[in-house]
Design a protein around this motif. Structure first.
Motif, PDB file in Angstrom:
ATOM      1  N   THR A  93       0.826  -1.211   0.000  1.00  0.00           N
ATOM      2  CA  THR A  93       0.000   0.000   0.000  1.00  0.00           C
ATOM      3  C   THR A  93       0.865   1.268   0.000  1.00  0.00           C
ATOM      4  OG1 THR A  93      -0.211  -0.370   2.375  1.00  0.00           O
ATOM      5  CG2 THR A  93      -2.081  -0.993   1.007  1.00  0.00           C
ATOM      6  N   ALA A  99      -4.246   6.140  -2.028  1.00  0.00           N
ATOM      7  CA  ALA A  99      -4.245   6.980  -0.822  1.00  0.00           C
ATOM      8  C   ALA A  99      -5.520   7.785  -0.611  1.00  0.00           C
ATOM      9  CB  ALA A  99      -3.003   7.890  -0.809  1.00  0.00           C
ATOM     10  N   LYS A 117       0.973   8.320   2.625  1.00  0.00           N
ATOM     11  CA  LYS A 117       1.454   7.110   1.939  1.00  0.00           C
ATOM     12  C   LYS A 117       2.990   7.045   1.951  1.00  0.00           C
ATOM     13  CE  LYS A 117       1.379   5.393  -2.814  1.00  0.00           C
ATOM     14  NZ  LYS A 117       0.768   5.616  -4.133  1.00  0.00           N
TER      15      LYS A 117
END
Ligand SMILES: Cc1cc2nc3c(=O)[nH]c(=O)nc-3n(C[C@H](O)[C@H](O)[C@H](O)COP(=O)(O)OP(=O)(O)OC[C@H]3O[C@@H](n4cnc5c(N)ncnc54)[C@H](O)[C@@H]3O)c2cc1C
Ligand code: SF4
Length: 488
Positions: A93, A99, A117
């Motif tokens: 991720t 995001a 992020k």
């Protein structure tokens, strides 16, 4: 909260990246994690605003203000504890999540959001390099056996959680390598595949068994779906051997474009094109790779998959790359007071677009034409959207040279053959029917059979697949043991 005035003092810091002209020469990732100093400043920008909308905007509910603060204090070890408490695979991720947390960041109302992020990636990259990510081997074994069908992010997250709860977990994958679309689909320049192998080794040490090249089903799959299986097991055989089954097979049926000329050579689904390059990057030898080199490439579909086709075509050395989208061009900027904290519809330019691509919106492809059975051009027309209905603009027909056409218009549903073999109920869209709340959360209509990820919710995101895998694991654990201590 580390620094009360940080959001007033510091601008958003961005990850360093290689310039387009350089990065198109290779298949490696081209962004680099924040330095410790930049991560500290990024963390200092978090206002600890009281109601952390970011935490709600994140599908796995990462505890973002806490790890922002820990990074500001440079307590990286505690930061990875917090991050791992909600997310099994932050290295994924932290690289490929769009995001939604940042859209929900309070600072985003009138300034640039905290680079959440990039902080997430900095934390996990440091944790791996410092050797802090160790297998979590369960102290007690339950004696229960669970089969997970599919090794994408949903299957992997479910398997890891269930193994940590003490169950004996086997992951079945029809392809020859583990990872689902992370492995075969998402290009290496967005996610290098050793990241998956490293997690696999951790999971093996935690007791997970991986069986690749095994298709779970009865009828063969259509040719549009990748299947490298040498062995087949029926759902009935699985049911005899395991106490519970998690279906995590994704939504692999691609949306087609049934217009005249579709049968011409040179027109392919994105998922015929992208996985081949993943394989070549992994060292496989392909007899007849689909290459964009020297070709006029037209990508139909304006989403992530289309953008990945653009980046891959440019790396092949395409003569030109054009991307068409049926919908109208979205606005450059969102109306923040109207849409915050939700994910806004606005023009998004990916790193692949920056590498070179003509983009055009409100374009409908009417037919393909070619000679000697090979596509040479496509005929399209402009469309207008009125009251949600599409209408062709009279006299707007035009043609475009095309030697390679890549269809990237999304995925409609899971492979029907798989769902039929399990005899589970489907919803209106053809996905596996299973809710996410209550006693039968993630439980399909068939006893002992659960479902998570794209196979249940339809085509989505890696972070949603991780969330569903985690929540499904808790549901399976509770079903088998009467209660579960796994986090939800
Ligand atoms: C080209 C592309 C790019 C994308 N880029 C992004 C991105 O940048 N960021 C993002 O968040 N999301 C992205 N996505 C979406 C994301 O990859 C998916 O939402 C996510 O991988 C879904 O995870 P999953 O585990 O549910 O299924 P999948 O990842 O699809 O994995 C399912 C696995 O199950 C296996 N399988 C299926 N049926 C069987 C069977 N019967 N027997 C054995 N094995 C079986 C399949 O072979 C596959 O490996 C992208 C998708 C594509 C196609
Ligand atoms: S997983 Fe995605 S939404 Fe959640 S914190 Fe990370 S980047 Fe944000």
């Amino acid at each position: 909260m580390g620094k009360a005035t940080g959001f007033l003092e510091y601008e958003r810091r961005h990850e360093a990246y290689e310039l387009p002209l350089e990065r198109v020469k290779h298949w490696k990732e081209f962004t680099h994690a924040l330095t410790d100093e930049d991560a500290k400043i990024q963390g200092a920008r978090c206002m600890d605003c009281g109601i952390p909308f970011c935490n709600n905007g994140c599908p796995v509910n990462n505890i973002i203000p806490d790890f922002n603060d820990l990074v500001f204090r440079q307590d990286w070890k505690q930061a990875i504890e917090v991050l791992h408490s909600t997310n099994n695979f932050p290295e994924l991720t932290g690289r490929i999540c769009p995001a939604p947390c940042e859209a929900a960041c309070t600072l985003n109302i009138n300034s640039d959001a905290v680079g959440i992020k990039s902080i997430e990636r900095a934390i996990i990259d440091k944790a791996w390099s410092e050797g802090w990510v160790a297998p979590q081997v369960p102290k007690l074994k339950t004696g229960k056996k669970i089969a997970v069908v599919g090794s994408g992010p949903a299957g992997l997250a479910a398997a890891q959680q269930l193994a940590r709860a003490g169950h004996e977990v086997t992951v079945f994958e029809k392809n020859d390598r583990i990872g689902g679309l992370l492995r075969y689909g998402i290009p290496d320049f967005k996610l290098e595949k050793w990241q998956i192998d490293r997690r696999m080794r951790q999971m093996e040490a935690e007791g997970v068994t991986f069986r690749t090249g095994v298709f779970i089903g009865k009828e063969p799959l259509p040719p549009s779906i990748n299947n490298a299986a040498k062995d087949t097991l029926s759902p009935d055989e699985l049911r005899e051997q395991f106490d519970a089954i998690v279906m995590a097979g994704g939504a692999e049926t691609p949306r087609d474009l049934p217009v005249p000329g579709r049968e011409l050579a040179g027109i392919h689904f994105a998922m015929e094109f992208l996985p081949q390059q993943n394989r070549v990057n992994a060292g496989d030898k392909l007899a007849d790779q689909l290459l964009a080199k020297g070709k006029h490439v037209v990508v139909i579909g304006g989403g992530d998959t289309g953008s990945d086709c653009v980046g891959t075509s440019n790396r092949h050395g395409a003569k030109s790359v054009t991307q068409f989208e049926l919908l109208a061009q979205p606005p450059q900027e969102e109306n923040k007071p109207l849409v915050w904290p939700y994910w806004p519809i606005k023009l998004r330019t990916s790193s692949s677009h920056e590498e070179g691509c003509e983009r055009d919106w409100s374009v409908a492809t009417k037919r393909f034409e070619g000679r000697r059975g090979k596509v040479e051009k496509l005929i399209a027309a402009r469309v207008e959207w009125r009251d949600g209905k599409m209408q062709e603009v009279p006299g707007s027909e035009f043609e475009m040279k095309a030697d390679l056409v890549l269809l990237a218009m999304g995925f409609t549903q899971p492979a029907a053959a798989m769902l039929n073999a399990f005899a589970v109920d489907k919803d209106q869209r053809g996905n596996v029917r299973a809710g996410t709340d209550g006693e039968r959360a993630y439980h399909t209509s068939v006893d002992n059979v659960f479902a998570a990820g794209d196979v249940r919710r339809g085509q989505s995101l890696v972070v949603w697949a991780i969330r569903e895998g985690r929540q499904c694991a808790r549901a399976v654990d509770a079903f088998l043991m009467g209660a579960s201590e796994l986090p939800c």
